[in-house]
Every structure is written in structure tokens, then in C-alpha cells.
Scaffold this motif. Structure first.
Motif, PDB file in Angstrom:
ATOM      1  N   SER A   1      75.002 -15.815  -0.888  1.00  0.00           N
ATOM      2  CA  SER A   1      74.643 -17.203  -0.546  1.00  0.00           C
ATOM      3  C   SER A   1      75.831 -17.946   0.045  1.00  0.00           C
ATOM      4  N   ARG A   2      77.023 -17.620  -0.421  1.00  0.00           N
ATOM      5  CA  ARG A   2      78.232 -18.234   0.164  1.00  0.00           C
ATOM      6  C   ARG A   2      78.500 -17.703   1.574  1.00  0.00           C
TER       7      ARG A   2
ATOM      8  N   GLN B   1      76.182 -19.514   3.792  1.00  0.00           N
ATOM      9  CA  GLN B   1      76.750 -20.855   3.981  1.00  0.00           C
ATOM     10  C   GLN B   1      77.841 -20.816   5.056  1.00  0.00           C
TER      11      GLN B   1
ATOM     12  N   SER C   1      77.800 -22.685   8.590  1.00  0.00           N
ATOM     13  CA  SER C   1      78.901 -23.626   8.843  1.00  0.00           C
ATOM     14  C   SER C   1      79.600 -23.294  10.152  1.00  0.00           C
TER      15      SER C   1
ATOM     16  N   SER D   1      70.939 -20.015   1.020  1.00  0.00           N
ATOM     17  CA  SER D   1      72.319 -20.362   1.346  1.00  0.00           C
ATOM     18  C   SER D   1      72.828 -21.401   0.356  1.00  0.00           C
ATOM     19  N   LYS D   2      74.125 -21.363   0.068  1.00  0.00           N
ATOM     20  CA  LYS D   2      74.744 -22.499  -0.620  1.00  0.00           C
ATOM     21  C   LYS D   2      74.670 -23.679   0.349  1.00  0.00           C
ATOM     22  N   PRO D   3      74.666 -24.896  -0.163  1.00  0.00           N
ATOM     23  CA  PRO D   3      74.544 -26.058   0.730  1.00  0.00           C
ATOM     24  C   PRO D   3      75.688 -26.147   1.737  1.00  0.00           C
ATOM     25  N   VAL D   4      75.348 -26.546   2.938  1.00  0.00           N
ATOM     26  CA  VAL D   4      76.340 -26.684   4.011  1.00  0.00           C
ATOM     27  C   VAL D   4      76.627 -28.170   4.221  1.00  0.00           C
TER      28      VAL D   4
ATOM     29  N   ASN E   1      85.542 -24.186   1.153  1.00  0.00           N
ATOM     30  CA  ASN E   1      84.579 -23.093   0.948  1.00  0.00           C
ATOM     31  C   ASN E   1      85.274 -21.737   0.952  1.00  0.00           C
TER      32      ASN E   1
END
Ligand code: FE2
Length: 124
Positions: free
Chosen positions: A31-32, A35, A39, A88-91, A107
Motif C-alpha cells: 500500500s505504501r 502511495q 505520488s 493505497s495509503k493516502p496520498v 513517506n
């Protein structure tokens, strides 16, 4: 029901973690990576101004590198019998280039910290 969080996986007596916990942690890593892909795709296009031209080009390359990381991790998750995450982790975004690069740096630091830990856990 046993709950496992990223910060607190079930650690067994030998300091090792279960296959399921490892899959969950690798899914957090995945998930990172998602992200990071998102990004870098976005930051590379919206960073404007002459002083950021080179950086924007670098970020485009990073987007591709992050994609290859995501593939490696999802392969590992599948190998361990897990299902790769689709989240995804939040962007975070910003109109200010410096702030965007700051988010990027933060990040990356979180990612590095987590991978150090993952290497240790995999060695166990
Ligand atoms: Fe990565």
C-alpha cells in the motif's frame, strides 16, 4: 479474534512472526508502494518552475521504480499464499512544491524504517 496491527504484529517466542502476519505487513508495504507510485506520477507533473524541472524528471523515473517494487512485493505475497492488497495509503498533495517534496521525503523515511524492520522479521 487476534488482531495484528502494523506496529504490533504477534511476535512469537523465538522473535519470529507468522506467515499470516508477514503477509499483512507486506500488504502494508504494498500500500505504501502504491502511495509512492501515485505520488510520483502526480508530483512529477504538477511540480512547476525552472528550479524544479530536474526534480520533476527524477520523480518520473521514481514512479517506474516504485512500480517495480510493488510487483516484487505482490509476487512475494502471492508466494506466501496471500492476496495482494488493492488499497493505497493516502496520498497528500499541495500547491506548494516544497511541501510536496516534504511529503515525499516523509513517506520515503517511513518506508525505509518499515523495510529495515521487515528484513529483520524475514531473517527471523
Ligand atoms: Fe518503493
Amino acid at each position: 479474534m487476534k488482531t495484528t496491527t502494523e506496529e504490533n504484529p504477534t511476535v512469537h517466542s523465538a522473535g519470529t512472526i507468522s506467515r499470516n502476519d508477514l503477509v499483512q505487513l507486506l500488504n502494508e508495504d504494498l500500500s505504501r508502494e502504491y502511495q509512492a507510485i501515485i505520488s510520483y506520477v502526480v508530483y512529477s507533473q504538477v511540480l512547476s518552475g525552472a528550479e524544479y524541472m530536474n526534480i520533476a524528471g527524477e520523480l518520473e523515473k521514481h514512479a517506474e521504480e516504485e512500480l517495480s517494487h510493488a510487483l516484487i512485493i505482490s509476487k512475494q505475497i502471492d508466494y506466501l499464499g496471500g492476496m495482494p492488497s488493492v488499497q493505497s495509503k493516502p496520498v497528500r498533495t499541495s500547491k506548494k512544491p516544497k511541501e510536496m517534496l516534504q511529503f515525499d521525503l516523509e513517506n520515503e523515511m517511513v518506508t525505509i524504517r518499515n523495510y529495515r524492520e521487515r528484513v529483520r522479521q524475514c531473517e527471523g
